[in-house]
Design a protein around this motif. Structure first.
Motif, PDB file in Angstrom:
ATOM      1  N   ILE B  96       2.469  -0.116  -0.321  1.00 54.85           N
ATOM      2  CA  ILE B  96       3.685   0.594  -0.018  1.00 54.85           C
ATOM      3  C   ILE B  96       4.268  -0.022   1.394  1.00 54.85           C
ATOM      4  N   THR B  97       5.362  -0.942   0.776  1.00 51.33           N
ATOM      5  CA  THR B  97       5.714  -1.683   1.928  1.00 51.33           C
ATOM      6  C   THR B  97       7.207  -0.922   2.324  1.00 51.33           C
ATOM      7  N   GLN B  98       7.606  -0.324   1.525  1.00 51.62           N
ATOM      8  CA  GLN B  98       8.975   0.341   1.474  1.00 51.62           C
ATOM      9  C   GLN B  98       9.090   1.877   1.563  1.00 51.62           C
ATOM     10  N   THR B 101       8.256   3.838  -2.051  1.00 48.12           N
ATOM     11  CA  THR B 101       8.082   2.892  -2.992  1.00 48.12           C
ATOM     12  C   THR B 101       8.047   3.393  -4.445  1.00 48.12           C
ATOM     13  N   HIS B 220       9.599  -0.590  -7.465  1.00 47.28           N
ATOM     14  CA  HIS B 220       8.775  -1.908  -6.745  1.00 47.28           C
ATOM     15  C   HIS B 220       7.405  -2.211  -7.457  1.00 47.28           C
TER      16      HIS B 220
END
Lengths: 441, 305
Positions: B96-98, B101, B220
């Motif tokens: 979960i980078t953004q 996500t 993503h």
């Protein structure tokens, strides 16, 4: 990767050996290796393949194959005969109880398509003037009962449910209701379960003992792999199966699982599901399945489809015209209309031998039904005279037709060229040049 | 019914025969052509497929003669290693980078997409993430209801439309809602579709495009769900889904049965997509990150557990 046609491959393998005069045992083994690979690619269980190839080998070593002028074809013939025999030689029908209601129980793994199949089965029963009752006995999967109710509503078929109660109790209550309300078929949709789940398998046996179904159908996904034998064996051990429903045949799997399951249970495949629509449920034809497993296409289904859509009288007329080589654009238009009745072109192509594979080769190229609409428009923009003798269509006529049909002159040129080629081909057919191209059919 | 009966009998008797024989060959410490054949059969029985099985055994043969390995046990270890190499990837799980996500979940009918989403929701909720489910299967009867029950179990939010609604619209709404409500994760369910139906694959492409429009960079993650009981057809499924929308991972479901799901070996080998999760039951916790080591061990274990 996938065998376009086992027949072609075998022919090729054996042709290389032709120069040697008589074929030997070893040559046959080479050919049978292709058979083995083909069956494995089709997901037939490897043990079943082994036994099967052994039997075929015995038959192939008989003189009829070795001394035949077309050993490749003979091998294919033996393979397909044995395969058909194994699949069950004739179409098996749904069991029927002399005292209604006939109780049918659907069992199988999760996601094999039990609920959809139950609804489809009810739909065909309803169509043949029966009065089926669907029973929601899947008390585990979220919204499974609701799914059956929605399907029942769509089809106008009664659905019996008692919420999350004991499935055996639900089944008993359903049959009581059916007797009172004069439903002559009771179709019990059970929860999907793993064959190694002891608790759920015991539950299934409880239902079986409680209602003594006349028909217990194992629902099997046509895409199932080697594990099909384990699943079928355990289900057969725990409860008494009487038949199999093969689902998702509208996919492009070769469906070798059908053979594995048949070998393990000895039960006939009774129905084949092929599509999301409730009418996509058909009786099962063993010989067609054999051809599909061998990668030879579902020609018989294709013929059936054609027959269903075709007007017999028109077909006779057409045949006469073809024979007398009087096939005109008018007839062509007629054919197009018939073709459209048979469903989307892609669907038809998939059923043709070798074509399934071809589709994969021509990656991304799909047959466009809109192309047909265009052709139709072009022909409809022609005068009657032009349709009967296309040779009179000169450049000014072409321009007019293009304008009338909203296409380009180029499209007209293409169509006429194709039509000319088609006529040439038909002439060859007439002379019988292509006779015997499909020796098996 | 002669042939049929014979095969049926044979199958009953030899339920674990392959392992027994292999075990026998292993302990006798002798190996020969028959040993390799048995190994190949073991792989075939796990749905690895003819091509991949032959290639693996071929490689094993080469390495064995190069290293002059004569011991059957060492050979099996070597084969396990070869398979491990194919299945080991740097990226596992979902990063979960953004925020949010977006994860798109796809597959053919009945593989367990909705169940997988329910479990994924449970997994990420337990890690304290805010999760929104998008009920993108607007086709199958009661699919949204099914997802709603899962949402309740996992304490996730759900965005759903009427049955028959445009799935792309549902997903667009879910992503927009996630942005407004500051959610961490959007899990998008889609209807089961057979890969050979081009209209349905087109619909998928549209869903992908619409997700992209709702949030640049989305989706993503695109997870293809494969059923471990599926045979060789899984290769075609993965190939064609991957052509339609770029996949980032595979979820292998129903591994709690007797099926080994060996087809993922062929799939990762051909397409280079990592397996990220495995499904091993119907409970909300029955989804685990894929562990190649454990998987390969299981591959060589007794078929009936």
């Amino acid at each position: 990767m996938i065998f376009e046609s086992l027949a072609g491959k075998l022919q090729e393998t054996l042709r290389r050996l032709r120069g040697k005069g008589r074929l030997t045992e070893k040559d046959i083994d080479t050919a049978l290796r292709e058979v083995r690979l083909s069956l494995l690619e089709a997901d037939v269980n490897f043990k079943v393949v082994k036994e099967f190839v052994g039997v075929v080998r015995e038959r192939c070593l008989a003189a009829e194959v070795l001394e035949s002028l077309t050993p490749g074809q003979q091998v294919v013939k033996v393979v397909s005969e044995e395969l058909t025999r194994m699949m069950g030689e004739k179409q098996a029908k749904l069991n029927h109880s002399p005292t209604p209601p006939t109780v049918v129980m659907m069992v199988g793994l999760q996601g094999s398509g039990k609920t959809t199949s139950a609804a489809k089965l009810a739909a065909i029963l309803k169509k043949s003037s029966h009065n089926p009752l669907l029973v929601a006995a899947d008390i585990y999967r979220p919204a499974a009962i609701k799914q059956l109710q929605v399907l029942g509503d769509q089809l106008g078929i009664a659905v019996f449910q008692l919420g999350q109660q004991d499935p055996a109790k639900i089944a008993i209550a359903a049959i009581e209701t059916a007797k009172k309300t004069r439903h002559d078929y009771v179709i019990i949709d059970t929860a999907g379960r793993l064959h190694i789940d002891e608790t759920l398998m015991t539950e299934l046996r409880c239902i079986e003992q409680a209602v003594a179904p006349h028909e217990t159908l194992l629902v099997v996904d046509a895409m199932t792999g080697q594990d099909a034998v384990n699943v079928a064996r355990v289900f057969q051990e725990k409860i008494k199966l009487t038949g199999v429903v093969l689902t998702k045949l509208d996919g492009d799997s070769r469906g070798g699982a059908a053979l594995s399951v048949r070998a393990v249970t000895g039960c006939p495949v009774k129905f084949a599901g092929s599509g999301e629509k409730t009418e996509a449920f058909q009786p099962f034809y063993p010989e067609r399945m054999a051809a599909r497993i061998l990668g030879m296409g579902d020609v018989l289904s294709l013929i059936d489809k054609a027959q269903a859509a075709y007007d017999g009288k028109k077909a006779q007329e057409m045949e006469k015209k073809l024979r007398e080589q009087q096939f005109s654009l008018e007839d062509f238009l007629d054919q197009l209309e018939q073709l459209k009745k048979m469903g989307p072109l892609n669907h038809l192509l998939e059923m043709m031998p070798g074509m399934g594979g071809l589709g994969k080769k021509l990656k991304g190229i799909t047959v466009d039904d809109r192309e047909l609409v265009k052709v139709e428009a072009i022909i409809k923009s022609m005068t009657k005279q032009e349709r009967l003798s296309p040779t009179i269509i000169n450049s000014s006529r072409r321009k007019r037709i293009a304008l009338g049909s909203g296409t380009k002159v180029q499209d007209i040129n293409n169509l006429l060229k194709q039509f000319e080629m088609m006529q040439k081909m038909l002439k060859q057919f007439g002379k019988g040049k292509n006779k015997g191209k499909f020796p098996l059919l | 019914m002669g042939l049929l009966g014979r095969i049926g009998e044979g199958l009953k008797k030899t339920r674990n025969n392959i392992m027994d024989r292999l075990q026998g060959l292993l302990t006798s410490k002798s190996f020969d052509e028959q040993f390799y054949e048995e190994l190949e059969e073991l792989l075939l029985a796990a749905d690895v497929g003819v091509q991949a099985a032959q290639e693996l055994v071929g490689k094993l043969c080469e390495q064995a003669s190069a290293k002059r390995i004569q011991d059957a046990e060492q050979l099996t270890a070597l084969l396990k290693n070869l398979i491990l190499q194919l299945l080991t990837w740097e990226t596992t799980s979902i990063a979960i980078t953004q925020k949010p996500t977006v994860v798109l979940v796809l597959g053919v009918n009945g593989v367990g997409k909705t169940t997988t989403i329910g479990k994924l929701a449970g997994l990420f909720r337990s890690q304290g993430q805010k999760v929104i489910l998008a009920a993108g299967d607007t086709f199958r009867a009661a699919a949204s209801e099914q997802l709603e029950i899962w949402a309740g179990r996992a304490e996730a939010e759900i965005v759903r439309h009427q049955p028959g609604a445009d799935p792309a619209a549902v997903i667009f709404d879910a992503i927009t809602a996630a942005r407004a409500r500051n959610a961490d994760l959007v899990l998008c369910d889609t209807a089961g579709r057979l890969h050979n139906k081009s209209n349905l694959m087109d619909e998928l492409k549209k869903i992908y495009r619409v997700a992209e429009r709702a949030l640049p960079g989305a989706p993503h993650e695109v997870l293809l769900v494969l059923d471990a009981t599926t045979g060789q057809n899984a290769i075609a499924q993965a190939r064609i889904f991957h052509q339609a929308v770029p996949l980032t991972g595979i979820v292998l479901t129903k591994l709690d049965g007797t099926a080994k799901g060996g087809i993922i070996i062929a799939v990762t080998r051909e397409l280079g997509i990592p397996v990220k999760f495995v499904g091993i039951g119907e409970g909300v916790d029955d989804l685990q990150p894929f562990n190649p080591q454990e998987y390969v061990t299981g591959l060589f274990e007794e078929p009936v557990r």
